[in-house]
Design an enzyme around this catalytic site. Structure first.
Site, PDB file in Angstrom:
ATOM      1  N   GLU A 428       0.833  -1.192   0.000  1.00  0.00           N
ATOM      2  CA  GLU A 428       0.000   0.000   0.000  1.00  0.00           C
ATOM      3  C   GLU A 428       0.876   1.254   0.000  1.00  0.00           C
ATOM      4  O   GLU A 428       1.629   1.497   0.937  1.00  0.00           O
ATOM      5  CB  GLU A 428      -0.866  -0.053   1.268  1.00  0.00           C
ATOM      6  N   ASP A 501      -1.360  -1.637   5.756  1.00  0.00           N
ATOM      7  CA  ASP A 501      -1.284  -1.161   7.132  1.00  0.00           C
ATOM      8  C   ASP A 501      -2.342  -1.823   7.993  1.00  0.00           C
ATOM      9  O   ASP A 501      -3.386  -2.234   7.495  1.00  0.00           O
ATOM     10  CB  ASP A 501      -1.511   0.358   7.178  1.00  0.00           C
ATOM     11  N   ASP A 503      -4.473  -0.590   9.772  1.00  0.00           N
ATOM     12  CA  ASP A 503      -5.451   0.427  10.150  1.00  0.00           C
ATOM     13  C   ASP A 503      -6.673   0.351   9.230  1.00  0.00           C
ATOM     14  O   ASP A 503      -6.803  -0.560   8.423  1.00  0.00           O
ATOM     15  CB  ASP A 503      -4.821   1.823  10.116  1.00  0.00           C
ATOM     16  N   ASP A 505      -7.696   2.197   6.678  1.00  0.00           N
ATOM     17  CA  ASP A 505      -7.459   2.241   5.234  1.00  0.00           C
ATOM     18  C   ASP A 505      -6.829   0.947   4.729  1.00  0.00           C
ATOM     19  O   ASP A 505      -7.142   0.465   3.650  1.00  0.00           O
ATOM     20  CB  ASP A 505      -6.561   3.426   4.875  1.00  0.00           C
TER      21      ASP A 505
END
Ligand code: 1YM
Length: 640
Positions: A428, A501, A503, A505
């Site tokens: 990413e 990640d 998280d 996103d």
């Protein structure tokens, strides 16, 4: 002199029937089981003609105990008078003179299929015996034939009947010296009997098998809706996209044209066309007229109604026939059948008739039923997109090559060309990509950084997906191709590792990737080639020790395991994302074959990803973000 004339034509007649016996194939195609059944339809055709003339309403077909066949109708009855040309009864003439039939009737025309009038004499020629009974003028008339058409009993009045009763009953026994088999198959007769009922609305046809000891009532077929009911019958078990069957008809110069249609959710076309009840399996002018009009009318409507925008390409004939069930029926007094198997209608005037009847009626339907019209147009547009997607997919597979400069810029490939030891990290963002590049083992590890979010393939079909650069890059990198040309053996990497990640996103991107794989690369997932990397969420440092942990739970567990004095000095840092890790760090936590934690992605993971997709990918952004935040744990777990 009269006797001489009679003898001469008598000899001619016998020679005619003898010709049929010598070369039965010329008249009924084959002498196998197919030819055997053909005899039935030759007789039934005469009843159907009588029905088309408006005089017959019921036809009964019976397989008798001895495998002879009885066909009975309630028409006017074959004329019983002496025929002026042959000097013998019309009944006898019809059953012994080749090419008799319609010519004798005068007025009407033969429209039903078969041998166009020669049928009765051909059946007689190929039968051991035939009995013809005519109910007419309050009398019962009977003629009998034996040994392939020789008169056994001239037409005789054998009794009286109610003057209201009219009709013809014919019983024939196929000649076993002609046919390979003389045993009839009920199902074969049933399918065609039903078809004839569909093709001739209002006509009642009954089929019965009297060979069994068990009393059978047989099957009765009677459809007031005609070919519309045929369409409904074919669409049984399919899901129609509009309830009403579209039915259009018209007539010009004694040519009758009729079509019934309904779209279903499937992708196959079921278009059957008939001329005079004969299946024109190779199409012809009637079918061409309809297909041409169908494409034109749908495009015109789609443009006018704004469903198809100016920039959109027009739908093709292939697009508008996806999921279409259609029956085309034409009744023509003088059909020209073409082609090797005579399965094509050649009459050119029918093309225009079919076109104008269909286009006027179908256009009216679309205008009057905007909801159905929209469903039909949308169906065609989806087919169009799918068709283009398949084309693009093929082009991409063919053209893509790893030396393309735009592509080369994105993928940092590994040096090894051996798929067994190669792996690709889908990373990413560019910064994480940069770190990954530095931290990788360039011999076996390829890095593909994703710039933006990849397209949601759940909402876009293959065509749109292929317009997305990130997806194109993935396809090219994998090497397998996509769609029809997908080939798992061409996969360039043993492991495809999604590195995002930990998280919101990251979860989002992971779900998008899983959906992409599930939709377009399922065999890769099934074969166990797809993994999720597990980048740590926390770094814990104390003294010279550096410990990375995946989540809060692990963090607390680790901290609790430390002696108090160490724990009090330990530094806990939350990793801010892959992009903020340096190369030395990324390698150690996520990429190093020895130290990293990988989770294999299963098809079930993809299915769960797919299931939460609706919520995740709704049109509104807020509920989506809320959902991801609320379900962050779950979203992360979907790839575990
Ligand atoms: C079970 C078989 O042959 N029915 C039948 C045949 C004819 C007529 C009625 C008929 C036709 C006409 C006038 C006409 C035929 N007639 C001829 C021919 N059922 C069966 N039912 N009246 C009666 O066509 O004008 C041939 S077939 F030539 F004699 F008129």
């Amino acid at each position: 002199m009269e006797n001489e004339h009679y003898d001469a034509s008598d000899i001619q007649v016998l020679e005619g029937l003898e010709a049929v016996r010598k070369r039965p194939g010329m008249y009924i195609g084959t002498t196998d089981v197919k030819g055997l059944h053909h005899l039935v339809w030759e007789i039934v055709d005469n009843s159907i003609d009588e029905a088309l003339a408006g005089y017959c309403h019921n036809i009964e077909i019976v397989i008798n105990k001895d495998n002879s066949i009885t066909v009975k109708d309630d028409g006017r009855g074959i004329p019983v008078g002496v025929h002026p040309k042959t000097g013998i009864s019309t009944v006898e003439t019809v059953y012994t003179v080749l090419h008799a039939g319609g010519k004798f009737g005068g007025g009407g025309y033969k429209v039903s299929g078969g041998l166009h009038g020669v049928g009765a004499s051909v059946v007689n020629a190929l039968s051991s015996w035939v009995n013809v009974t005519v109910y007419k003028d309050g009398k019962i008339h009977e003629a009998k034939f034996i040994h392939g058409g020789k008169i056994d009993q001239k037409l005789t009045v054998i009794g009286e009947c109610n003057p209201d009763r009219t009709g013809t009953t014919v019983t024939f026994k196929p000649d076993p010296s002609i046919f390979d088999t003389t045993i009839y198959d009920y199902e074969t007769l049933k399918v065609r009997t039903r078809e004839l009922a569909f093709l001739n609305k209002g006509l009642r046809l009954t089929l019965r098998d009297d060979r069994d000891e068990v009393d059978t009532t047989g099957d009765t077929f009677h459809y007031e809706g005609g070919i519309s009911e045929y369409v409904r019958f074919i669409n049984q078990g399919k899901t129609p996209i509009h309830e009403d069957i579209i039915h259009l008809e018209g007539e010009e110069d004694n040519v009758m044209f009729e079509v019934a249609m309904q779209y279903n959710t499937g992708y196959n076309e079921n278009i059957y066309s008939f001329v005079n009840n004969i299946n024109t399996h190779d199409g012809g002018t009637h079918e061409e007229g309809v297909r041409r009009a169908l494409t034109r009318v749908i495009n015109n409507y789609a443009r006018k109604s704004g469903l198809l925008k100016e920039k959109d390409e027009s739908l093709t004939g292939d697009d508008v026939k996806e999921g279409l069930t259609m029956i085309i029926s034409c009744k023509h007094p003088n059909p020209q059948f073409e082609g090797q198997t005579k399965g094509r209608l050649g009459n050119s005037e029918v093309r225009q008739l079919a076109d104008s009847v269909f286009s006027a009626g179908f256009e009216k339907f679309l205008m009057e039923n905007p909801e159905e019209a929209k469903l039909i147009v949308n169906k065609g547009m989806l087919a169009c997109r799918a068709r283009n997607a398949a084309k693009k997919a093929r082009e991409i597979t063919r053209k893509s090559d790893l030396t393309t400069t735009t592509f080369f810029g994105k993928l940092s490939d590994c040096k090894s060309k051996d798929p067994k030891v190669s792996e690709i990290f889908i990373v990413e963002g560019d910064s994480a990509g940069g770190s990954a590049k530095k931290g990788r083992d360039s011999m076996t590890q390829a890095i593909l950084p994703l710039r933006g979010k990849i397209l949601n393939v759940e909402k876009a079909r293959l065509d749109k997906a292929l317009g997305n650069e990130e997806i194109r890059t993935i396809i090219t990198a994998f090497g397998t191709g996509i769609g029809e040309e997908f080939d798992l053996s061409k996969l360039r990497y043993d492991k495809i590792i999604i590195m995002t990640d930990a998280d919101v996103d990251g979860s989002h991107i992971r779900v998008l990737l899983l959906t992409l794989f599930y939709r377009f690369f399922r065999p890769i997932v099934e074969a166990g080639h797809v993994y999720a990397a597990q980048p740590p969420l926390f770094r814990i440092m104390h003294g010279k020790t550096r410990k990375y942990v995946l989540n809060e739970e692990e963090r607390d567990q680790y901290l609790n395991s430390l002696p108090d004095n160490v724990r009090s000095k330990a530094e806990v840092a939350r990793m801010k994302g892959l992009g903020e890790m340096d190369a030395e760090e990324l390698n150690e936590t996520t990429m190093d074959i020895e130290k990293r934690v990988l989770r294999k992605i299963t098809v079930d993971d993809c299915v769960s990803a797919d299931a939460i997709f609706e919520k995740l990918m709704g049109d509104e952004v807020e509920p989506r973000r809320d959902f991801i935040v609320e379900n962050a744990g779950y979203a992360i777990n979907i790839d575990i």
